[in-house]
Design a protein around this motif. Structure first.
Motif, mmCIF file in Angstrom:
data_model
loop_
_atom_site.group_PDB
_atom_site.id
_atom_site.type_symbol
_atom_site.label_atom_id
_atom_site.label_comp_id
_atom_site.label_asym_id
_atom_site.label_seq_id
_atom_site.Cartn_x
_atom_site.Cartn_y
_atom_site.Cartn_z
ATOM 1 N N ASP A 145 0.809 -1.219 0.000
ATOM 2 C CA ASP A 145 0.000 0.000 0.000
ATOM 3 C C ASP A 145 0.847 1.277 0.000
ATOM 4 O O ASP A 145 0.321 2.375 0.186
ATOM 5 N N ASP B 64 -0.604 -8.108 1.701
ATOM 6 C CA ASP B 64 -0.551 -6.834 2.419
ATOM 7 C C ASP B 64 -1.962 -6.335 2.729
ATOM 8 O O ASP B 64 -2.190 -5.720 3.766
ATOM 9 N N LYS C 226 -4.791 -6.162 6.904
ATOM 10 C CA LYS C 226 -5.567 -5.115 7.583
ATOM 11 C C LYS C 226 -6.549 -5.742 8.585
ATOM 12 O O LYS C 226 -6.996 -5.077 9.518
ATOM 13 N N HIS D 176 2.886 -7.257 10.636
ATOM 14 C CA HIS D 176 3.953 -6.442 10.034
ATOM 15 C C HIS D 176 5.230 -6.481 10.879
ATOM 16 O O HIS D 176 6.324 -6.399 10.340
ATOM 17 N N HIS E 89 7.642 -8.219 0.820
ATOM 18 C CA HIS E 89 6.881 -7.727 1.965
ATOM 19 C C HIS E 89 5.521 -8.419 2.134
ATOM 20 O O HIS E 89 5.216 -8.988 3.181
HETATM 21 ZN ZN LIG Z 1 2.466 -3.533 4.435
#
Ligand SMILES: [Zn+2]
Length: 353
Positions: free
Chosen positions: A124, A171, A175, A250, A266
């Motif tokens: 992001d 990624d 969330k 993360h 990542h």
């Molecule tokens: Zn991230």
């Protein structure tokens, strides 16, 4: 007592659709830019130069300078930023992480609007105000500025290597666990969750995980991924921190980046860590399994060469990555649970070997 409302900056130009890279001229013309500089990712001038230069020229926009970004050492970025022409009205970054990071910081230094044109959806970062630069050989996250514009061509991100799409999926799914960590942090009296940022971040991931798709190359799937990652980036701006988009999962990924001999993309690390943490949190892990299976994420992650030993190490290092936070992994009993799940869960055993 905090009485002020939020004052935040959101992108003014936002265009996500098929084939819009070759319409970059009219898009910028609509916002009255006439003189721009472009920072391309390494090797990308050859790939995307023709449609971009052609479209800008046809719209009467001068490209004062165009260069490729090979490294993001902060000294080099600063040095190059101040060699760019003072007549510049906007700086356009076209590429994956590095070109966007350099362009974002250049825009901050020279007080120019930044136009973010990501060529892959691996995380992001393209829509956040943070930029990742190298200082004395270490990757550091620096607060820069929110993009003035975000232009995402669905055809371009579709043709990027698949690993980037999987990384973006990982990624975005994160969330779910990040939100849970943030709520946990408030329940333990360590922070106050920003309601609006939390809502936006949750909506972003929920819209994505409920989208029907055939393959990860479907236009609608990619548009959902792009839109949702954009919203996640904006939720960070609202919160004034990365908390709505970045929790214990993360921290595991950052620990792997620092201490693993073989760090991976990542979003691949974050996606696997999100699944692990959803089991630790005992929250929405069925949904995460469904998405990561249906997209083929788990199968792809399996080929990346991540190991149980590295994850064991990363769980223990995680709290010290951000000692000021209070995620599930900052509590010893949840770290123990994470180790146990890591070694017993059949999906994790299959993916990590
Ligand atoms: Zn991230």
């Amino acid at each position: 007592m905090a009485v002020d409302n939020h004052q935040i900056v959101v992108p003014t130009l936002l265009d996500v659709r098929k084939g819009n890279l070759k319409e970059i001229g009219p898009l910028l013309q609509r916002h009255e830019f006439k003189k721009v500089v472009i920072l391309f990712g390494s090797g990308l001038t050859e790939l995307f130069g023709d449609p971009v230069f052609g479209s800008l020229k046809a719209s009467g926009i001068d490209v004062l300078k165009s260069e490729e970004v090979a490294d993001i050492d902060i000294d080099g970025v600063v040095d190059r930023a101040f060699q760019l022409p003072f007549q510049t009205e906007a700086v356009i970054g076209i590429g994956g992480g590095k070109a966007l990071d350099a362009a974002k910081y250049t825009a901050l230094l020279r007080k120019w609007p930044f136009i973010s044109v990501p060529t892959s959806m691996s995380n992001d970062g393209f829509s956040s105000s943070n930029t990742s630069l190298t200082i004395h050989g270490r990757r550091i996250s620096v607060h820069a500025k929110m993009p003035y514009g975000i232009i995402i061509d669905i055809d371009v991100i579709k043709n990027a290597p698949e690993c980037f799409i999987y990384s973006g999926v990982g990624d975005l799914v994160s969330k779910i666990t990040a939100a849970q960590d943030w709520i946990f942090e408030e329940q333990n009296g360590r922070t106050r969750v920003d309601d609006c940022a939390l809502m936006l971040s949750k909506k972003a991931v929920n819209s994505f995980v409920r989208t029907d798709f055939g393959t990860i190359k479907d236009d609608l799937f990619l548009k959902e991924l792009a839109d949702s990652l954009t919203m996640a980036g904006i939720s960070m701006e609202i919160a004034g921190s990365s908390a709505p988009t970045s929790g214990s999962e993360h921290l595991i990924s950052h620990a792997l980046d620092t201490y693993s001999p073989h760090p991976q993309l990542h979003g691949l690390q974050v996606g696997v860590a999100s699944y692990l943490m959803s089991k630790v949190q005992n929250h929405r892990f069925e949904r995460i399994i469904t998405v990561l299976k249906a997209t083929g994420f788990f199968d792809f992650a399996k080929s990346a060469g991540m190991t149980t030993a590295d994850f064991d190490m990363a769980i223990d290092k995680a709290p010290n990555v951000k000692p000021m936070r209070y995620t599930y992994l900052h509590v010893a009993k949840y770290r123990e649970r994470a180790h146990q799940i890591l070694h017993e869960d059949p999906i994790l055993q299959d993916v990590l070997g």
